[in-house]
Structure formats: C-alpha cells, structure tokens
Design a protein around this motif. Structure first.
Motif, PDB file in Angstrom:
ATOM      1  N   LYS A  73       4.786   6.021   4.725  1.00 20.73           N
ATOM      2  CA  LYS A  73       4.940   6.257   6.175  1.00 20.73           C
ATOM      3  C   LYS A  73       6.187   5.560   6.700  1.00 20.73           C
ATOM      4  CE  LYS A  73       0.606   5.101   7.165  1.00 20.73           C
ATOM      5  NZ  LYS A  73      -0.633   4.823   7.925  1.00 20.73           N
ATOM      6  N   ASP A  97       0.851  -1.183   0.000  1.00 23.18           N
ATOM      7  CA  ASP A  97       0.000   0.000   0.000  1.00 23.18           C
ATOM      8  C   ASP A  97       0.895   1.245   0.000  1.00 23.18           C
ATOM      9  OD1 ASP A  97      -1.983   1.917   0.413  1.00 23.18           O
ATOM     10  OD2 ASP A  97      -2.085   1.519   2.567  1.00 23.18           O
ATOM     11  N   GLU A 123       0.186  10.948  10.516  1.00 25.29           N
ATOM     12  CA  GLU A 123      -0.307   9.605  10.180  1.00 25.29           C
ATOM     13  C   GLU A 123       0.690   8.526  10.586  1.00 25.29           C
ATOM     14  OE1 GLU A 123      -2.974   8.268   8.213  1.00 25.29           O
ATOM     15  OE2 GLU A 123      -4.077  10.160   8.189  1.00 25.29           O
ATOM     16  N   SER A 139       2.781  12.036  -5.843  1.00 26.72           N
ATOM     17  CA  SER A 139       2.152  10.841  -5.251  1.00 26.72           C
ATOM     18  C   SER A 139       2.126  10.953  -3.725  1.00 26.72           C
ATOM     19  CB  SER A 139       2.901   9.574  -5.650  1.00 26.72           C
ATOM     20  OG  SER A 139       2.740   9.312  -7.007  1.00 26.72           O
ATOM     21  N   VAL A 140       3.211  11.473  -3.171  1.00 27.85           N
ATOM     22  CA  VAL A 140       3.244  11.671  -1.713  1.00 27.85           C
ATOM     23  C   VAL A 140       2.139  12.645  -1.320  1.00 27.85           C
ATOM     24  CG1 VAL A 140       4.604  12.462   0.261  1.00 27.85           C
ATOM     25  CG2 VAL A 140       5.723  11.191  -1.591  1.00 27.85           C
ATOM     26  N   SER A 144       0.524   4.373   0.837  1.00 24.71           N
ATOM     27  CA  SER A 144       0.541   5.219   2.036  1.00 24.71           C
ATOM     28  C   SER A 144       1.320   4.549   3.165  1.00 24.71           C
ATOM     29  CB  SER A 144      -0.876   5.587   2.484  1.00 24.71           C
ATOM     30  OG  SER A 144      -1.601   4.442   2.855  1.00 24.71           O
ATOM     31  N   GLU A 145       1.204   3.227   3.294  1.00 21.84           N
ATOM     32  CA  GLU A 145       1.964   2.516   4.324  1.00 21.84           C
ATOM     33  C   GLU A 145       3.457   2.538   4.009  1.00 21.84           C
ATOM     34  OE1 GLU A 145       0.775   1.396   7.265  1.00 21.84           O
ATOM     35  OE2 GLU A 145      -1.090   2.328   6.589  1.00 21.84           O
ATOM     36  N   HIS A 186      -1.386  11.292  -1.188  1.00 23.97           N
ATOM     37  CA  HIS A 186      -1.728  10.521   0.008  1.00 23.97           C
ATOM     38  C   HIS A 186      -1.688  11.354   1.288  1.00 23.97           C
ATOM     39  CE1 HIS A 186      -1.932   6.637  -1.994  1.00 23.97           C
ATOM     40  NE2 HIS A 186      -0.878   7.010  -2.698  1.00 23.97           N
ATOM     41  N   PHE A 187      -0.848  12.369   1.306  1.00 23.09           N
ATOM     42  CA  PHE A 187      -0.680  13.194   2.512  1.00 23.09           C
ATOM     43  C   PHE A 187      -0.602  14.653   2.092  1.00 23.09           C
ATOM     44  CE2 PHE A 187       1.399   9.098   3.101  1.00 23.09           C
ATOM     45  CZ  PHE A 187       0.703   8.610   4.181  1.00 23.09           C
ATOM     46  N   LEU A 236       1.893  13.731   6.995  1.00 23.42           N
ATOM     47  CA  LEU A 236       2.582  12.443   6.893  1.00 23.42           C
ATOM     48  C   LEU A 236       3.130  12.028   8.261  1.00 23.42           C
ATOM     49  CD1 LEU A 236       3.818  10.054   5.382  1.00 23.42           C
ATOM     50  CD2 LEU A 236       5.595  11.585   4.545  1.00 23.42           C
TER      51      LEU A 236
END
Length: 197
Positions: A16, A10, A60, A46-47, A12-13, A50-51, A57
């Motif tokens: 992080k 994923d 999260e 892309s970063v 976002s994972e 998601h954030f 970031l």
C-alpha cells in the motif's frame, strides 16, 4: 550469538505504501501492478494475493485517510467562521495532511479522473459537502477564496514535499508549526465586518 535480520514489514502495508507513492509519482492510471510489485520487491502474483486488483489496492490504501477525512470534516461545520474554533480546525487539518499527504494528493489531483471508484467517490463527496458548508458559512467570496487557497495550498505544499524538505535540518514539528501559522494568517481576515446602522 548470530544477529537475526529484522523481519520485513507486513507485505500488504508495504505494498500500500509503495502503491501510494507510485500513484502520486506516475498517477493511478500510469502505475501498473507489475511496477508496484517491482518497486516493493515482490512478484505481481504476491500483489494479487493481497489485493484482488489495482482498484482494490487503491481502496485499501485510501480507506484510513478517507475515514479520518470524514471525521475531520464532520466536526468542521461551524468551526471556520468561529474565531475560537478555527485554530483547532486548522491544526486538525494540518495534522491530517502530515499523516495522509499522499492520499490527499491522489484524492485532490486525480479525483475527477478516478470517478466511479467507490473510495474516490466517497472522498470527493466529503469534499463537496465541506465546500457547500463553507459557502453557506462564509459571508463573502473573499472569505471563500481565502479558505480555498489556504487549505488547498497547504495540501499542495505537504503533498509535494515542500514543507518536508527542511526536515533534514529541522524536526517535523517546525514544518507543522509553520504550516499552521501560514494557514491561520491567511484566515485572519475572517472577522465579520462591522455592521453600521
């Protein structure tokens, strides 16, 4: 039958995880969104998809650790001074560090410079309240110093990877057992001094 490449984790994972590593290695201030994107193999856009920001970031990435920190410390009051409950607290604390070592490193080492970021303020408030409760719970300055050295030393050892360096030859359980044994040994003198009449 052709082999299918395993799907990428994923995003976002993955972002992080990379961000946490970079925030520890270079500091939150020193790690840019572009560096995080490059290290994860994504574009900066892309970063930002998601954030919304680097602070978002961080928020999260730290939230699961801070939620666990809250539950760990809510249940810690009274456990340090009680010999029967202290062992469980030490195990819970070491397990927290083994799961959230990078997060703990950021909170402990960068907390002051990141004051004003809500997740950092929340975590440092937990630590302050825990410290206050230990001051009230522990009878002597020596006990408070022992506790501080034991807990912060374990956090340092895990966050810097010292405890994990042996994992190439030994399972994580050995590092966990060693950390528990050393922290427990540091806290052994917590027995209340005998009262003379």
């Amino acid at each position: 039958m052709p082999l299918h490449p395993s799907p990428r984790p994923d995003p976002s994972e993955e972002l992080k995880a990379v961000a946490l590593r970079l925030f520890v290695e270079t500091s939150y201030a020193g790690a840019s969104l572009q560096q995080i994107a490059d290290a994860a193999g994504y574009s900066k856009s892309s970063v930002l998809y998601h954030f919304a920001s680097k602070e978002a970031l961080l928020e999260e990435a730290l939230t699961p650790a801070v939620v666990r920190l809250d539950s760990l410390f809510q249940g810690s009051i009274g456990r340090i001074a009680d010999a029967d409950l202290r062992g469980t607290f030490v195990e819970d604390f070491i397990d927290f560090l083994l799961v959230y070592g990078l997060e703990a490193h950021i909170i402990i080492n960068q907390g002051q410079s990141l004051a004003g970021i809500p997740i950092i303020d929340r975590a440092t408030d937990f630590l302050r309240r825990l410290s206050d409760s230990f001051v009230n719970e522990l009878a002597t300055p020596e006990q408070r110093i022992r506790l501080g050295i034991a807990l912060s030393g374990a956090a340092y050892v895990v966050a810097t990877g010292v405890a994990m360096q042996a994992t190439d030859q030994a399972p994580i359980e050995e590092a966990r057992s060693a950390l528990i044994a050393v922290v427990t040994e540091l806290l052994v003198p917590f027995a209340a001094p005998a009262v003379t009449l």
